[in-house]
Design a protein around this motif. Structure first.
Motif, PDB file in Angstrom:
ATOM      1  N   ARG A  37       0.825  -1.202   0.000  1.00  0.00           N
ATOM      2  CA  ARG A  37       0.000   0.000   0.000  1.00  0.00           C
ATOM      3  C   ARG A  37       0.867   1.263   0.000  1.00  0.00           C
ATOM      4  NH1 ARG A  37      -3.028  -3.385  -1.139  1.00  0.00           N
ATOM      5  NH2 ARG A  37      -4.984  -4.011  -0.090  1.00  0.00           N
ATOM      6  N   LEU A  38       0.357   2.289  -0.705  1.00  0.00           N
ATOM      7  CA  LEU A  38       0.946   3.626  -0.676  1.00  0.00           C
ATOM      8  C   LEU A  38       0.010   4.535   0.106  1.00  0.00           C
ATOM      9  CD1 LEU A  38       2.344   4.355  -4.253  1.00  0.00           C
ATOM     10  CD2 LEU A  38       3.542   3.532  -2.232  1.00  0.00           C
ATOM     11  N   LEU A  39       0.547   5.262   1.064  1.00  0.00           N
ATOM     12  CA  LEU A  39      -0.237   6.183   1.884  1.00  0.00           C
ATOM     13  C   LEU A  39       0.223   7.612   1.646  1.00  0.00           C
ATOM     14  CD1 LEU A  39      -2.303   4.584   3.531  1.00  0.00           C
ATOM     15  CD2 LEU A  39      -0.168   3.300   3.401  1.00  0.00           C
ATOM     16  N   ALA A 310       4.531  -6.586   9.473  1.00  0.00           N
ATOM     17  CA  ALA A 310       4.361  -5.319   8.761  1.00  0.00           C
ATOM     18  C   ALA A 310       5.733  -4.693   8.557  1.00  0.00           C
ATOM     19  CB  ALA A 310       3.455  -4.380   9.542  1.00  0.00           C
ATOM     20  N   VAL A 311       5.985  -4.226   7.334  1.00  0.00           N
ATOM     21  CA  VAL A 311       7.259  -3.576   7.000  1.00  0.00           C
ATOM     22  C   VAL A 311       6.926  -2.189   6.455  1.00  0.00           C
ATOM     23  CG1 VAL A 311       9.441  -3.766   5.778  1.00  0.00           C
ATOM     24  CG2 VAL A 311       8.195  -5.840   6.416  1.00  0.00           C
ATOM     25  N   PRO A 312       6.788  -1.176   7.321  1.00  0.00           N
ATOM     26  CA  PRO A 312       6.482   0.175   6.844  1.00  0.00           C
ATOM     27  C   PRO A 312       7.749   0.937   6.456  1.00  0.00           C
ATOM     28  CG  PRO A 312       6.464   0.139   9.231  1.00  0.00           C
ATOM     29  CD  PRO A 312       6.775  -1.260   8.794  1.00  0.00           C
ATOM     30  N   GLY A 313       7.553   2.068   5.797  1.00  0.00           N
ATOM     31  CA  GLY A 313       8.677   2.948   5.487  1.00  0.00           C
ATOM     32  C   GLY A 313       9.608   2.438   4.419  1.00  0.00           C
ATOM     33  N   LEU A 371       2.592  -7.271   5.256  1.00  0.00           N
ATOM     34  CA  LEU A 371       2.115  -5.912   4.994  1.00  0.00           C
ATOM     35  C   LEU A 371       3.309  -5.034   4.645  1.00  0.00           C
ATOM     36  CD1 LEU A 371      -0.189  -5.635   8.152  1.00  0.00           C
ATOM     37  CD2 LEU A 371      -0.909  -6.253   5.834  1.00  0.00           C
ATOM     38  N   ILE A 372       3.339  -4.517   3.433  1.00  0.00           N
ATOM     39  CA  ILE A 372       4.414  -3.631   2.974  1.00  0.00           C
ATOM     40  C   ILE A 372       3.794  -2.276   2.668  1.00  0.00           C
ATOM     41  CG2 ILE A 372       6.256  -3.270   1.307  1.00  0.00           C
ATOM     42  CD1 ILE A 372       6.772  -5.726   2.861  1.00  0.00           C
ATOM     43  N   SER A 373       4.391  -1.192   3.159  1.00  0.00           N
ATOM     44  CA  SER A 373       3.806   0.127   2.922  1.00  0.00           C
ATOM     45  C   SER A 373       4.893   1.175   2.735  1.00  0.00           C
ATOM     46  CB  SER A 373       2.889   0.529   4.083  1.00  0.00           C
ATOM     47  OG  SER A 373       3.618   0.591   5.297  1.00  0.00           O
ATOM     48  N   ALA A 374       4.496   2.262   2.075  1.00  0.00           N
ATOM     49  CA  ALA A 374       5.389   3.393   1.839  1.00  0.00           C
ATOM     50  C   ALA A 374       4.537   4.651   1.737  1.00  0.00           C
ATOM     51  CB  ALA A 374       6.207   3.185   0.567  1.00  0.00           C
ATOM     52  N   GLU A 378       5.298  15.077  -1.585  1.00  0.00           N
ATOM     53  CA  GLU A 378       6.165  16.008  -2.299  1.00  0.00           C
ATOM     54  C   GLU A 378       7.638  15.669  -2.113  1.00  0.00           C
ATOM     55  OE1 GLU A 378       5.223  19.948  -1.137  1.00  0.00           O
ATOM     56  OE2 GLU A 378       3.192  19.916  -1.954  1.00  0.00           O
ATOM     57  N   ASP A 379       7.999  15.264  -0.901  1.00  0.00           N
ATOM     58  CA  ASP A 379       9.410  15.002  -0.598  1.00  0.00           C
ATOM     59  C   ASP A 379       9.712  13.527  -0.404  1.00  0.00           C
ATOM     60  OD1 ASP A 379       9.836  17.776  -0.570  1.00  0.00           O
ATOM     61  OD2 ASP A 379       9.256  17.894   1.535  1.00  0.00           O
ATOM     62  N   GLU A 380       8.740  12.639  -0.570  1.00  0.00           N
ATOM     63  CA  GLU A 380       8.953  11.213  -0.325  1.00  0.00           C
ATOM     64  C   GLU A 380       8.394  10.404  -1.477  1.00  0.00           C
ATOM     65  OE1 GLU A 380       6.838  11.445   3.471  1.00  0.00           O
ATOM     66  OE2 GLU A 380       8.617  10.587   4.414  1.00  0.00           O
ATOM     67  N   GLN A 381       9.157   9.419  -1.929  1.00  0.00           N
ATOM     68  CA  GLN A 381       8.742   8.548  -3.019  1.00  0.00           C
ATOM     69  C   GLN A 381       8.906   7.093  -2.585  1.00  0.00           C
ATOM     70  OE1 GLN A 381       7.234   9.488  -5.809  1.00  0.00           O
ATOM     71  NE2 GLN A 381       7.385  11.613  -5.090  1.00  0.00           N
TER      72      GLN A 381
END
Length: 729
Positions: A37-39, A310-313, A371-374, A378-381
């Motif tokens: 997921r992209l947040l 879960a692996v965020p960031g 769970l993988i997320s990023a 504007e400053d984060e891809q």
């Protein structure tokens, strides 16, 4: 490992250089899940992770201890994640070796205290705010805001304009100013100031860092409270365990430091701990983790497994982090040359492979759900690795909008929105109302309409005055009413700030001016000032002396004006009572204007001139004085015969604002003059006063935006101001 998780891990492993049969993972029967997921923000990402873990626990009955959150950097990711997890009711267990000791919540304030004590002047605004809001200061956001406002109030009363951050540093370093604040406002600052003073005394006495820290720790009184909390179950007990573990580890580190470097100072120990980026080993005892979600780094997760991971960031720039690693002397380049490698060989490729391998370690810790997320902003891809884990046919992966979380507060909020929305169908609103009734019967906060804003019945809908009653106002009241009727009614019924030092000094200056008009000389006036000032609670001695000098300077300015103005004006009365009946308008109330005139003078033509003393520092503009409501009402009262009982006529001679806090070489004090009202001006201001009287009848009062809104005491109940919109929305 279930097939869906195995396939995602295999796709990531296939991009690693070299082929090895050891990378193949056996799967078991069952149905797993992989979500990428992209947040829109880090806070939204953390909320989504917390909701997914809670759903796994409630719906799939996965124990908390079989879940983990694996991050690239605990220092960067832990604060936001921990807040979101605890807010969602997810118990969190952060291994003590995930954060360096200096960054532990219970240790960081102690290090900041000994650093500030060892290096006077090093305390900055952010550190002062951190100390006050820590467990050692005990200030929540509301208490910290109250303290800032109190300090700003004292600063402005003293004629200064420093920001609240500088004032926080000052009261922590030298707490004298706190004497002018209420105990509830100043308590957090007093606690930190006491601890800082205790640390300075210990350093001055030559005590070791161990002893200084022990003195601070015992003075906080937190040991008994945290030990009692740790004996109870739940998240507060777990947090108390972690805080106590960190404090024990701090004392162990201090003992080792003193043994290794006996002559080193306290500041050196703080530098030593704060320079650590990799956690050192400790033999100090720690509390067991218990039934909770584990938050740890990918390196620490090696060799372990959980049902849900879960692996965020997973962001470009942090995962993978492609910054070149190397030694100071560049030994790695010499090794490459000796090995015969060409300079054209990429130095980034091995780093990219290592970063992919690290993500592989994190992803392969999951058995059934990954769970993988990023974040994309504007400053984060998002990282390039996301498409390797889960391919997509879209040109750009869409942002995910999280659904409502499985938390009672969010459920109540959604049901309330449905019930109150005209866009919803009657059936849906009825079903939402029934569910709210069930929750209200169960005692869920916010479910019963009695606790909702804006739904309480109006207590009284009758006007404050009827047309047959007489409305009594003062000239200063007319000024407030013309600007904002809502402010007037709130202040009149208890919404005004309590008496402060500025109003006390203003009353004192008026009393001294009255004494001067009665013939008292300068020596007698200063004696009266000394006598009156002894009863004024102005706070710290240095602040009291400065305010006392300011009052004396205002007195000198008034005396200078009094001497210079005698060629134009003749004193008639001082502190003169005024009562005037204003003609009633058709359909309007009876109105009476009453008040007290600071000084009533007679000009060369025998006309009455009203002088109104002001102790503020900032005079109004000359243009604004011509339309000043208070002065105009004084002149209107004069034209209606308000001063005929003392031998003056009904033709106004003008009015003046006298600012005794600001000197003027020509007049002694700054004056703002309003020209005498003619017949047209009298009629215009009569209509203004009659309209103001009608606007105070009620029961409805208009809120009008004006230049005084930012400092209005009624702004927290005003729908125009952001802080008061909760009353009407």
């Amino acid at each position: 490992m279930l097939p869906e998780v195995r396939d995602a891990v295999a796709r990531l492993a296939a991009r690693l250089p070299g082929a090895s049969p050891t990378r193949s993972v056996l799967s078991v029967d069952g149905e797993g899940s992989v979500q990428v997921r992209l947040l829109a923000s880090s806070a939204q990402e953390a909320t989504w992770v917390a909701d997914q873990l809670r759903r796994s626990h409630l719906a799939d009955e996965v124990p908390w201890s079989q879940m983990a959150v694996i991050v690239r950097s605990a220092t960067l990711s832990l604060p936001v994640l921990q807040r979101a997890l605890l807010a969602a009711g997810v118990p969190v267990a952060v291994p003590s070796d995930e954060l360096p000791l200096a960054q532990q919540p219970s240790v960081r304030p102690l290090l900041a205290l000994i650093r500030a004590a060892a290096s006077p002047g090093s305390l900055d605004e952010d550190t002062a705010a951190m100390l006050l809001s820590s467990a050692y200061g005990g200030a929540d956001p509301l208490a910290l805001r109250r303290l800032r406002r109190g300090l700003r109030r004292l600063e402005m009363a003293a004629g200064g304009d420093r920001p609240s951050g500088e004032l926080l540093v000052e009261v922590v370093e030298t707490p004298d100013r706190l004497a002018a604040l209420e105990d509830a406002e100043s308590l957090p600052a007093r606690r930190i100031a006491h601890l800082l003073s205790l640390a300075r005394e210990g350093i001055k006495a030559g005590k070791s860092v161990e002893v200084v820290l022990w003195d601070l720790w015992t003075a906080t009184g937190l040991q008994e409270r945290w030990v009692a909390q740790s004996a109870r179950r739940g998240m507060p007990g777990m947090q108390a365990d972690r805080d106590l573990d960190a404090v024990v580890a701090l004392f162990e580190a201090a003992a080792k430091y003193v043994d290794r470097l006996p002559g080193s100072g306290v500041a050196g120990f703080a530098d030593y701990l704060e320079s650590q980026r990799i956690v050192g080993d400790t033999l100090a005892a720690s509390a067991p983790t218990g039934e909770a979600v584990t938050v740890l780094t990918a390196h620490s997760a090696a060799g372990r497994e959980w049902e849900v991971v879960a692996v965020p960031g997973v962001q470009e720039g942090s995962w993978p982090d492609l910054r070149l690693r190397g030694t100071v002397l560049g030994v790695e380049r010499m090794v490459d040359v000796l090995a015969g490698l060409e300079p054209s060989v990429s130095a980034v490729a091995p780093i990219l492979a290592e970063e992919r391998r690290l993500l592989l370690v994190a992803a392969s810790r999951a058995r059934s759900k990954l769970l993988i997320s990023a974040v994309r902003g504007e400053d984060e891809q998002p990282s390039r690795f996301l498409d390797e884990i889960e391919s997509t046919e879209e040109e750009e992966r869409k942002l995910h909008r999280p659904q409502r979380g499985l938390v009672l507060g969010e459920l109540v909020g959604e049901l309330r929105r449905v019930v109150c929305s005209d866009a919803e169908t009657p059936d849906r609103r009825s079903r939402a109302a029934r569910q709210l009734a069930r929750l209200a019967d169960a005692g869920v906060p916010g479910a019963h309409p009695e606790s909702w804003y804006g739904l309480a019945e109006v207590s009284v809908d009758a006007p404050l005055w009827t047309e047959d009653q007489k409305v009594s106002v003062t000239p200063s009241t007319i000024e407030v009413i013309t600007k904002c009727p809502l402010r007037w009614v709130v202040e009149r019924h208890g919404g005004q700030d309590p008496a402060e030092l500025a109003s006390v000094t203003g009353t004192l200056v008026h009393a001294l001016a009255q004494a001067a008009a009665s013939g008292a000389d300068a020596a007698a006036l200063r004696a009266k000032l000394d006598e009156a000032w002894a009863a004024v609670d102005a706070g710290a001695p240095w602040f009291s002396r400065r305010e006392r000098m300011r009052v004396e300077k205002m007195l000198d300015t008034f005396l200078a004006w009094l001497t210079m103005s005698r060629s134009q004006l003749t004193q008639v009365a001082v502190e003169e009572e005024m009562v005037v009946e204003v003609p009633k308008r058709d359909g309007g109330p009876w109105l009476q204007v009453r008040g007290r005139v600071d000084r009533l003078e007679r000009d060369e033509d025998g006309r009455p001139v009203v002088i109104d003393l002001k102790t503020g520092k900032n005079p109004v503009s000359r243009e604004a004085s011509q339309e000043h409501p208070q002065l105009a009402v004084y002149q209107l009262a004069s034209s209606l015969g308000g001063f005929t009982h003392i031998g003056l006529g009904t033709e106004p001679g003008g009015a003046r604002l006298l600012y005794v806090a600001k000197e003027d070489k020509k007049t002694g004090a700054v004056e703002r003059t309003q020209a005498p009202l003619d017949e047209q001006g009298v009629r215009a201001w009569l209509e203004v006063v009659q309209g103001a009287a009608e606007s105070v009848l009620g029961p409805q009062y208009t809120a009008r935006e004006n230049a005084d809104c930012d400092r209005c005491p009624a702004r927290t109940t005003c729908p125009v101001h952001p802080s008061g919109r909760q009353v009407s929305e």
